[in-house]
Motif scaffolding. Structure first.
Motif: not given
Length: 179
Positions: A105, A108, A129, A133
């Motif tokens: 997290e 992000l 990235l 996810y």
């Protein structure tokens, strides 16, 4: 590699002034040949003027390669405290550290911080990235980033393989079409 470190040692012993870029290369070589402790000793022995974004970024990367995310994150905080102008490479190393630390997290939020700073992403940024996810099982978001990446650069086959494996793992293959 050992020869390169010996050559750089010889050059410095004879008074050669290495640029921060050359010192970063030396730092990377020292880390690979002699280990992270020797790399840290070399880095901290540099005069303050030589401790640039390049050398800090290199040490950040060394911490990542040696699996020392906590040290890398501490170094990043020191860089921020020194008001260093961070570049794409620093952000990429930082995102990889967060990923290795099991904090996808934060990848992000780091990506958003990077964008807000006006720094454009590269393939490595997008790959990290997307991996974050995937780690968070958010394949819809991973697909959106993949689509964005496909607009700017060719995508390596391994990224498609990773996504396909996660579709299978999450039993979403039948519901979703492959990217």
């Amino acid at each position: 590699m050992l020869f390169c470190t010996q050559l750089l040692d010889w050059m410095e012993a004879r008074g050669a002034n290495l640029s921060p870029g050359h010192q970063a290369v030396r730092l990377k070589l020292v880390s690979k040949v002699h280990g992270i402790q020797a790399a840290e000793e070399y880095f901290w022995s540099l005069p303050d003027i030589s401790k640039s974004v390049k050398t800090y970024s290199c040490l950040l990367n060394c911490y990542g390669k040696h699996g020392l995310a906590y040290k890398g994150l501490d170094l990043y905080e020191k860089m921020k405290a020194k008001n260093m102008v961070l570049d794409k490479l620093v952000y990429n190393h930082l995102m990889k550290l967060y990923q290795k630390a099991g904090q996808p997290e934060k990848v992000l939020s780091t990506f958003e911080e990077m964008r807000e700073s006006g720094i454009s992403a590269d393939k490595f940024t997008y790959f990290t990235l997307i991996e974050s996810y995937i780690t968070m099982n958010d394949l819809d978001a991973a697909e959106k980033v993949l689509a964005e990446l496909q607009k700017v650069a060719p995508v390596h086959w391994s990224l498609y393989t990773r996504m396909a494996n996660n579709y299978i793992k999450l039993e979403l293959l039948a519901r979703q079409k492959l990217p």
